[in-house]
Design an enzyme around this catalytic site. Structure first.
Site, PDB file in Angstrom:
ATOM      1  N   ASN A  97      36.491  53.552  36.639  1.00 17.03           N
ATOM      2  CA  ASN A  97      36.601  52.756  37.852  1.00 17.03           C
ATOM      3  C   ASN A  97      35.258  52.367  38.464  1.00 17.03           C
ATOM      4  O   ASN A  97      35.222  51.815  39.561  1.00 17.03           O
ATOM      5  CB  ASN A  97      37.451  53.501  38.888  1.00 17.03           C
ATOM      6  CG  ASN A  97      38.767  53.948  38.291  1.00 17.03           C
ATOM      7  OD1 ASN A  97      38.959  55.147  38.077  1.00 17.03           O
ATOM      8  ND2 ASN A  97      39.637  53.023  37.968  1.00 17.03           N
ATOM      9  N   ILE A 104      32.494  49.335  42.225  1.00 17.20           N
ATOM     10  CA  ILE A 104      33.560  50.319  42.297  1.00 17.20           C
ATOM     11  C   ILE A 104      34.910  49.629  42.413  1.00 17.20           C
ATOM     12  O   ILE A 104      35.077  48.707  43.210  1.00 17.20           O
ATOM     13  CB  ILE A 104      33.349  51.246  43.509  1.00 17.20           C
ATOM     14  CG1 ILE A 104      32.015  51.957  43.349  1.00 17.20           C
ATOM     15  CG2 ILE A 104      34.482  52.244  43.646  1.00 17.20           C
ATOM     16  CD1 ILE A 104      31.439  52.466  44.616  1.00 17.20           C
ATOM     17  N   CYS A 105      35.847  50.097  41.614  1.00 16.75           N
ATOM     18  CA  CYS A 105      37.212  49.586  41.663  1.00 16.75           C
ATOM     19  C   CYS A 105      38.065  50.593  42.423  1.00 16.75           C
ATOM     20  O   CYS A 105      38.518  51.588  41.866  1.00 16.75           O
ATOM     21  CB  CYS A 105      37.755  49.369  40.252  1.00 16.75           C
ATOM     22  SG  CYS A 105      39.385  48.640  40.252  1.00 16.75           S
ATOM     23  N   LEU A 106      38.199  50.350  43.717  1.00  9.84           N
ATOM     24  CA  LEU A 106      39.027  51.175  44.583  1.00  9.84           C
ATOM     25  C   LEU A 106      39.806  50.197  45.449  1.00  9.84           C
ATOM     26  O   LEU A 106      39.205  49.414  46.197  1.00  9.84           O
ATOM     27  CB  LEU A 106      38.153  52.111  45.426  1.00  9.84           C
ATOM     28  CG  LEU A 106      38.862  53.081  46.364  1.00  9.84           C
ATOM     29  CD1 LEU A 106      39.754  54.038  45.584  1.00  9.84           C
ATOM     30  CD2 LEU A 106      37.848  53.862  47.187  1.00  9.84           C
ATOM     31  N   ARG A 110      39.089  46.561  48.409  1.00  7.68           N
ATOM     32  CA  ARG A 110      39.370  45.171  48.043  1.00  7.68           C
ATOM     33  C   ARG A 110      40.648  44.698  48.729  1.00  7.68           C
ATOM     34  O   ARG A 110      40.709  44.643  49.946  1.00  7.68           O
ATOM     35  CB  ARG A 110      39.512  45.043  46.529  1.00  7.68           C
ATOM     36  CG  ARG A 110      38.292  45.462  45.737  1.00  7.68           C
ATOM     37  CD  ARG A 110      38.537  45.351  44.273  1.00  7.68           C
ATOM     38  NE  ARG A 110      39.890  45.823  43.946  1.00  7.68           N
ATOM     39  CZ  ARG A 110      40.320  46.109  42.762  1.00  7.68           C
ATOM     40  NH1 ARG A 110      39.548  45.975  41.747  1.00  7.68           N
ATOM     41  NH2 ARG A 110      41.550  46.530  42.544  1.00  7.68           N
TER      42      ARG A 110
END
EC number: 2.3.2.34
Length: 178
Positions: A97, A104-106, A110
């Site tokens: 992630n 950062i993929c959270l 988003r």
């Protein structure tokens, strides 16, 4: 009488020169005052007068990443809480992630951000990424694929990357806790 007006005028001018506290600063102060974070999360304010920009270190106490210290920058703009903080990982790490550039993929950073969320939610969300990486919403697709199909190989890759190892043409930063 003239001196009283002159004094009031000077006081008014001095008041105008003081920096105004923005709504974002007020909200961040509130969020910080209400923080209830574990010892595994540390905040650092390089410039104590600027609470909109700070650093966070996460030292997971369980999971794949227990031996690492992971550093992030937080930049909060004046539209907070209507816009999420900008969070960036400052190290090159192996994580499904977090990409190699530190993005950062959270979801709450988003599309799922809402003004009712706080810094507490972001910090807990970040910590959770280290306790249970999400292979279903990856930025690093190769790491997610390994996690999805071979957890022991993923664990070996994490251990190698934490100490600054390299594989698949990538040199990772040594993030081993000292």
């Amino acid at each position: 009488m003239y001196s009283i007006w002159g004094k009031k005028s000077k006081e008014a001018e001095a008041e105008k020169k003081k920096p105004r506290t923005s709504a974002a600063q007020i909200r961040v102060q509130k969020d910080l005052a209400e923080l209830d974070i574990p010892d595994t999360i540390k905040l650092d304010f390089p410039d104590p007068s600027n609470i909109l920009n700070f650093n966070v270190t996460i030292h997971p106490d369980e999971g794949f990443y227990t031996r690492g210290l992971f550093k992030f920058t937080f930049a909060i703009n004046n539209n907070y809480p209507h816009e999420p903080p900008k969070v960036h990982c400052t190290q090159k790490i192996y994580h499904p992630n977090i990409d190699l550039e530190g993005n950062i993929c959270l979801n709450i950073l988003r599309e799922d951000w809402k003004p009712v969320l706080s810094l507490q939610a972001v910090l807990v969300g970040l910590q959770y990424l280290f306790l249970e990486p999400n292979a279903d919403d990856p930025l690093n697709k190769a790491a997610a694929e390994v996690l999805r199909h071979n957890r022991s190989a993923f664990d070996a890759n994490v251990k190698k990357s934490i100490v600054g190892g390299s594989f698949d043409g990538v040199q990772y930063d040594n993030v081993l806790a000292k």
